[in-house]
Design an enzyme around this catalytic site. Structure first.
Site, mmCIF file in Angstrom:
data_model
loop_
_atom_site.group_PDB
_atom_site.id
_atom_site.type_symbol
_atom_site.label_atom_id
_atom_site.label_comp_id
_atom_site.label_asym_id
_atom_site.label_seq_id
_atom_site.Cartn_x
_atom_site.Cartn_y
_atom_site.Cartn_z
ATOM 1 N N ARG A 57 0.923 -1.165 0.180
ATOM 2 C CA ARG A 57 -0.020 -0.124 0.017
ATOM 3 C C ARG A 57 0.954 1.278 -0.060
ATOM 4 O O ARG A 57 0.260 2.354 -0.408
ATOM 5 C CB ARG A 57 -0.926 -0.173 1.421
ATOM 6 N N TYR A 110 -14.542 16.759 -15.818
ATOM 7 C CA TYR A 110 -14.857 15.418 -15.885
ATOM 8 C C TYR A 110 -15.749 14.923 -14.764
ATOM 9 O O TYR A 110 -15.928 15.347 -13.661
ATOM 10 C CB TYR A 110 -13.719 14.402 -15.441
ATOM 11 N N ASP A 181 -5.743 18.146 -14.632
ATOM 12 C CA ASP A 181 -5.992 16.789 -15.034
ATOM 13 C C ASP A 181 -5.534 16.704 -16.529
ATOM 14 O O ASP A 181 -5.987 17.513 -17.261
ATOM 15 C CB ASP A 181 -7.452 16.660 -14.967
ATOM 16 N N LYS A 206 -6.558 5.929 -19.099
ATOM 17 C CA LYS A 206 -6.652 6.252 -20.597
ATOM 18 C C LYS A 206 -5.207 6.165 -21.476
ATOM 19 O O LYS A 206 -4.897 5.064 -21.650
ATOM 20 C CB LYS A 206 -7.187 7.735 -20.736
HETATM 21 C C1 LIG Z 1 -11.306 8.702 -16.828
HETATM 22 C C2 LIG Z 1 -11.172 10.014 -16.497
HETATM 23 C C3 LIG Z 1 -11.020 10.203 -15.105
HETATM 24 C C4 LIG Z 1 -11.180 9.302 -13.842
HETATM 25 O O1 LIG Z 1 -10.145 8.024 -13.996
HETATM 26 P P1 LIG Z 1 -10.434 6.641 -13.611
HETATM 27 O O2 LIG Z 1 -9.190 5.945 -13.892
HETATM 28 O O3 LIG Z 1 -11.589 6.243 -14.365
HETATM 29 O O4 LIG Z 1 -10.849 6.793 -12.189
HETATM 30 C C5 LIG Z 1 -10.631 11.530 -14.522
HETATM 31 N N1 LIG Z 1 -10.430 12.454 -15.560
HETATM 32 C C6 LIG Z 1 -10.633 12.392 -17.083
HETATM 33 C C7 LIG Z 1 -10.496 13.775 -17.868
HETATM 34 C C8 LIG Z 1 -11.018 11.272 -17.275
HETATM 35 O O5 LIG Z 1 -11.302 11.002 -18.539
#
Ligand SMILES: *Cc1c(COP(=O)(O)O)cnc(C)c1O
Length: 388
Positions: A57, A110, A181, A206
């Site tokens: 962890r 998001y 992000d 992604k």
């Molecule tokens: C998918 C996504 C997230 C969340 O990520 P997870 O791995 O699904 O928890 C955050 N920001 C953006 C822009 C995303 O496309």
């Protein structure tokens, strides 16, 4: 590492240094715990005199290898891997806010980040002000007194691309910590720390993973800021990246630079084709907005949306697609489609569809790596089915 390696992402993703047994690929250290040779070693580790893995962890060699590679790609001192993008977002935000604080966020976030802000943060008496990130004066007006400035650029559905360096500068002038992000652009096309942002985070599910086989997240920034997340929230929220997922991410990163260039070229081709189509009202793609990309955004990825003209049967369009699959997420090898009307119908948490800027006539596409011939033919056939 020498200077060259720091500048060239292709070298960074391909180069590993030495692995055990001279293996080309690092091992997956698939273990929950690590044992000690003596009480002395254990004590020294617990006192912080010695740094070594104790429990996965916290520190694990495989997840650490991914964290170091990602930190190098983002030009960061340190990085921290998470079990999901949302774990990265929630752990980061909760590290830096407390009751009574205010967060400024760009609009059209998001959706689950928006819902985190509208539910958990509200319960913690943290207020969130949403601003149009394209309006630098509005951002500057909102910043004074805020604790955190949360950005996403380009934004999730309508793909507004912001001048990240101007916004980061404004945050710094007002003493507000900035977070972005960067999932859409990836470090191949945007390196926010070099633009003055304090903390960069990703949904590694992604493009970083890139094969739709892992859910993960990562945060990068200065040793001090990442260290605070690592010591103050990660151990208790517990959303740490697992060794196997860290290994999948290391493998995904190998091809990140070439994948991003392919996504960019093919998505631009498809977006331009749609823009010229009679059934399409407009295309929401940062490179097709008539103006240049903002400074610091050096390329575009495979995700964009477009709006159909009135009268197109969008359900018929989406159902007629064959190569594009109906599905959420994005960033993998496969092409995907999400009609806006489905998101608008979603009944989860505060459903403020207008907060996401989604038009009921819009469709979001992720252009994968199947090649543009099959993708354009698929779209053409589906549009015919929807406009008969
Ligand atoms: C998918 C996504 C997230 C969340 O990520 P997870 O791995 O699904 O928890 C955050 N920001 C953006 C822009 C995303 O496309």
């Amino acid at each position: 590492m020498d200077d060259f390696s720091e500048l060239d992402p292709s070298f960074l993703v391909a180069h590993d240094g030495e692995n055990a047994y001279s293996a080309v690929v690092p091992p997956i250290v698939q273990t929950s715990l690590f044992t000690f040779a003596s009480v002395k070693e254990m004590e020294d580790t617990y006192r912080g005199l010695k740094v070594r893995p104790v429990y996965s962890r916290g520190l694990n060699p495989t997840t650490r290898a991914f964290e170091e590679k990602l930190a190098a790609l983002e030009g960061a001192e340190d990085a921290l891997g998470f079990a999901s993008g949302m774990a990265a977002i929630s752990s980061t935000v909760l590290t830096f806010v407390e009751p009574g604080d205010r967060v400024v966020a760009v609009r059209h976030l998001y959706p689950d980040a928006y819902r985190l802000f509208e539910t958990l943060l509200k319960r913690l008496k943290v207020e969130v002000t949403y601003v149009d990130g394209r309006d630098e004066e509005a951002v500057a007006r909102a910043l004074p007194g805020a604790k955190l400035f949360y950005m996403e650029s380009p934004t999730s559905w309508v793909m507004d691309a912001h001048d990240v360096s101007a916004l980061a500068r404004a945050a710094r002038e007002h003493g507000v910590l900035s977070v972005i992000d960067n999932s859409w652009a990836s470090p191949i096309f945007q390196r926010p720390l070099s633009l003055g942002v304090d903390i960069v985070l990703h949904s590694a599910s992604k493009y970083l993973g890139g094969h739709s086989d892992v859910v993960a997240g990562v945060v990068a920034g200065s040793r001090e800021l990442v260290g605070r997340i690592c010591s103050q929230t990660l151990p208790y929220l517990g959303g740490k990246l697992s060794p196997f997922d860290g290994w999948l991410l290391l493998r995904g990163l190998r091809t990140l630079p070439i994948r991003m260039k392919a996504h960019e070229a093919d998505a631009l081709h498809v977006a331009r084709w749609l823009q010229a189509h009679d059934a399409v009202e407009s295309v929401q793609h940062p490179a097709l907005r008539g103006n240049a990309l903002p400074p610091g955004l050096e390329g575009t990825s495979g995700l964009f949306s477009f709006i159909f003209k009135e009268g197109v049967d969008i359900a018929a369009f989406a159902d007629a697609l064959g190569v594009f699959k109906l599905g959420v997420s994005w960033g993998g090898h496969e092409s995907l489609c999400v009609p806006g009307l489905v998101v608008l119908a979603q009944n989860q948490g505060p459903n403020s569809a207008h907060a996401f800027g989604i038009s009921p006539r819009s469709v979001r596409l992720h252009v994968g790596l199947e090649g543009t011939t099959a993708l354009v033919a698929d779209l053409e056939r589906a549009i015919q089915a929807a406009t008969r």
